[in-house]
Design an enzyme around this catalytic site. Structure first.
Site, mmCIF file in Angstrom:
data_model
loop_
_atom_site.group_PDB
_atom_site.id
_atom_site.type_symbol
_atom_site.label_atom_id
_atom_site.label_comp_id
_atom_site.label_asym_id
_atom_site.label_seq_id
_atom_site.Cartn_x
_atom_site.Cartn_y
_atom_site.Cartn_z
ATOM 1 C CE LYS A 198 -3.715 2.325 2.525
ATOM 2 N NZ LYS A 198 -4.617 2.261 3.698
ATOM 3 C CE LYS A 256 -6.235 1.878 -0.855
ATOM 4 N NZ LYS A 256 -6.876 1.913 0.476
ATOM 5 C CB SER A 282 -11.289 7.188 -4.059
ATOM 6 O OG SER A 282 -10.125 7.733 -3.451
#
Length: 334
Positions: A198, A256, A282
């Site tokens: 991440k 991610k 997003s």
């Protein structure tokens, strides 16, 4: 002289192109993030995430009808609590927003409906400082006390009925702590989907609008998450983080964001014989939406092309806010 090999032979019709297609999307590979807010009584929308609802803690049957009716069978549950504090206590409360939402979804399911409920495990939505754990005096996250709380969160989510626990905090040793906590509580068969790679990304902004989870500038907390999320410049470090999570007991690993890190997805898929997840976050979603709203791109084609690109890079499953739209297209649902 004409060429002997003509690539166009296998591109002549839609049926031939489908027959020889190398990469395929399927609704079963798509995971829809869903948001619940303990502070609202009706569905609300956030301007930076067009069309993405935030649900109250009610109406579960209607939510299931919408999701399952699209062909999507997996969700990733996030929550906005009624109260926040310095240690994110609502995150590990048995009556917390995510735990309540999971129980509501489970109770509303009809026999034979196979919804996979994945619980996001983090603390940024629940702390008053917006960081993913408890803070030291210098404003940075205190790693070891934080992972102890992660274990408590995991157990509470599993008790609520989560099928998979997905820790996203990027703390050292978090998978080991969560695996031990789950096993000791009798949840040996509950898988862990680790946010292993991440990155400390600028693509998370619209999510933080929905979840109200940006790091606070109003206290002594750091203003970013650079000490625990990964440097976007690093690739080998991602492989090391993935390897460590697998050694500690992760069952699925994640990269991610997805689109800007397809090289990491590809290398992870080539290196580790485990299920690979990628999160189209997003910011990726919002950029497509904004360009489409201005008439600059064909939204449906860009949506599908971006998802195919993630799958082609090596992802076995994709978390995306486009999950319902893509699933409907794949199933021919109008």
């Amino acid at each position: 002289m004409f060429p002997i090999n003509r690539g166009r032979r296998l591109r002549q019709t839609p049926e031939i192109r489908s027959l020889v297609r190398e990469t395929r999307l399927d609704p079963s590979n798509l995971i829809l993030p869903i948001f619940f807010d303990a502070n609202i009584n009706e569905i609300k929308y956030t301007a930076s995430m067009p069309g993405v609802p935030t649900y109250p803690l009610s109406g579960y049957r209607e939510i299931l009808d919408d999701i399952l009716g699209s062909g999507v069978t997996s969700v990733l549950v996030f929550g906005v609590p009624a109260k926040k504090d310095s240690v994110g206590s609502d995150a590990y409360s048995d009556t917390g927003v995510v735990q309540t939402a999971i129980r509501g979804l489970r109770a509303a399911q009809k026999e034979g409906e196979g919804l996979v409920i994945i619980a996001d495990l983090c603390m940024c939505e629940y702390t008053d400082h917006g960081h993913c754990g408890v803070l030291r005096e210098d404003g940075d996250v205190d790693n070891d006390p934080t992972v102890e709380l992660y274990g408590k969160i995991a157990v509470s989510q599993a008790k609520a009925g989560a099928d998979i626990i997905a820790p996203s905090g990027m703390m050292d040793g978090q998978i080991d702590a969560i695996r031990n906590a789950l096993d000791c509580a009798g949840f040996q068969n509950t898988p862990i989907m680790a946010y292993s790679a991440k990155y400390q990304s600028a693509y998370y902004g619209p999510f933080r609008d929905i979840a109200n989870s940006a790091p606070s500038c109003a206290c002594h907390a750091r203003k970013d998450r650079a000490t625990y999320q990964m440097d976007p410049a690093n690739r080998r470090e991602a492989l090391r983080e993935i390897s460590e999570d697998l050694d500690e007991g992760a069952d699925i690993i994640m990269v991610k964001p997805a689109g800007p890190y397809l090289d990491v997805v590809r290398e992870a898929a080539d290196t580790f014989p485990v299920p690979i997840c990628a999160y189209q976050v997003s910011g990726e979603f919002a950029m497509i939406k904004a360009a489409a709203a201005n008439g600059w791109i064909d939204e449906e084609r860009i949506m599908m092309e971006s998802l195919i690109g993630i799958k082609r890079a090596g992802a076995d499953m994709i978390i995306t806010y486009y999950a319902k739209d893509a699933a409907r297209m794949l199933k021919g649902i109008q």
